[in-house]
Scaffold this motif. Structure first.
Motif, PDB file in Angstrom:
ATOM      1  N   VAL A   1       0.743 -63.437 -32.129  1.00 38.37           N
ATOM      2  CA  VAL A   1       1.883 -62.555 -31.849  1.00 38.37           C
ATOM      3  C   VAL A   1       2.754 -62.412 -33.092  1.00 38.37           C
ATOM      4  CG1 VAL A   1       4.023 -62.348 -30.516  1.00 38.37           C
ATOM      5  CG2 VAL A   1       1.888 -62.956 -29.357  1.00 38.37           C
TER       6      VAL A   1
ATOM      7  N   HIS B   1       3.009 -58.865 -34.916  1.00 41.14           N
ATOM      8  CA  HIS B   1       4.064 -58.339 -34.054  1.00 41.14           C
ATOM      9  C   HIS B   1       4.386 -56.868 -34.312  1.00 41.14           C
ATOM     10  CE1 HIS B   1       7.756 -58.214 -36.561  1.00 41.14           C
ATOM     11  NE2 HIS B   1       7.063 -59.042 -37.307  1.00 41.14           N
TER      12      HIS B   1
ATOM     13  N   ILE C   1       1.621 -54.818 -32.699  1.00 41.68           N
ATOM     14  CA  ILE C   1       1.670 -54.961 -31.239  1.00 41.68           C
ATOM     15  C   ILE C   1       2.840 -54.165 -30.674  1.00 41.68           C
ATOM     16  CG2 ILE C   1       1.935 -56.573 -29.312  1.00 41.68           C
ATOM     17  CD1 ILE C   1       0.683 -58.740 -31.167  1.00 41.68           C
TER      18      ILE C   1
ATOM     19  N   CYS D   1       2.313 -51.080 -28.101  1.00 47.98           N
ATOM     20  CA  CYS D   1       2.738 -51.116 -26.698  1.00 47.98           C
ATOM     21  C   CYS D   1       3.850 -50.130 -26.396  1.00 47.98           C
ATOM     22  CB  CYS D   1       3.083 -52.536 -26.260  1.00 47.98           C
ATOM     23  SG  CYS D   1       4.693 -53.123 -26.719  1.00 47.98           S
TER      24      CYS D   1
ATOM     25  N   LEU E   1       8.445 -59.674 -28.088  1.00 47.00           N
ATOM     26  CA  LEU E   1       7.430 -60.434 -28.824  1.00 47.00           C
ATOM     27  C   LEU E   1       8.040 -61.635 -29.545  1.00 47.00           C
ATOM     28  CD1 LEU E   1       5.373 -57.433 -30.207  1.00 47.00           C
ATOM     29  CD2 LEU E   1       4.714 -58.992 -28.348  1.00 47.00           C
TER      30      LEU E   1
ATOM     31  N   VAL F   1       1.242 -55.389 -23.201  1.00 43.15           N
ATOM     32  CA  VAL F   1       0.602 -56.341 -24.120  1.00 43.15           C
ATOM     33  C   VAL F   1      -0.420 -57.177 -23.363  1.00 43.15           C
ATOM     34  CG1 VAL F   1       0.977 -58.318 -25.652  1.00 43.15           C
ATOM     35  CG2 VAL F   1       2.581 -56.397 -25.691  1.00 43.15           C
TER      36      VAL F   1
ATOM     37  N   ARG G   1      -3.519 -55.122 -22.779  1.00 45.39           N
ATOM     38  CA  ARG G   1      -4.238 -54.677 -23.977  1.00 45.39           C
ATOM     39  C   ARG G   1      -4.895 -55.810 -24.766  1.00 45.39           C
ATOM     40  NH1 ARG G   1      -5.482 -50.162 -25.919  1.00 45.39           N
ATOM     41  NH2 ARG G   1      -4.439 -50.340 -27.915  1.00 45.39           N
TER      42      ARG G   1
END
Length: 130
Positions: free
Chosen positions: A22, A26, A29, A33, A57, A100, A103
């Protein structure tokens, strides 16, 4: 409460692995998202704010690092302190968590045990935000 098929087994090394992924990814991500025009998995709802996704996150990574093998137990407890955000942003943050979780791809993103920990924590946080 979490779905009954989710157990509270968690090993610190998998919580740390999830947190590391993460942290290292990040930006991608958070962008993914909250992407308003996704190229894949278009059926999955996205968060409306990349900033809110980024706050989520950071919070999740911190929780995983601080709680380690107690992360799953902790997110299900009354001791969980959610991020300080406006009430109007809670639904968006919950959606980011669900996106998240949906996915994640094993083994591309992380090991199956780490993904299980991350998904469980994300979904528990989403439930608490609702």
């Amino acid at each position: 409460p979490l779905p009954s098929n989710i157990d509270d087994e968690c090993e610190a090394k998998f919580a740390f692995e999830a947190a590391a992924k993460v942290i290292s990814n990040h930006e991608a991500i958070a962008s993914d998202c909250s992407n308003k025009d996704p190229k894949s998995q278009v059926h999955i709802s996205r968060s409306g704010s990349e900033v809110i996704a980024d706050v989520l996150l950071s919070y999740i990574a911190s929780l995983l690092m601080n709680e380690g093998d107690k992360a799953i137990e902790f997110v299900q407890s009354e001791h969980l302190q959610l991020p300080a955000i406006e009430d109007g942003d809670k639904a968006d943050m919950a959606q980011a968590a669900r996106t998240v979780a949906s996915r994640l791809c094993v083994p591309r993103d992380m090991s199956a045990p780490a993904a299980k920990v991350l998904r469980t924590v994300l979904l528990a946080v989403a439930v608490k935000l609702d």
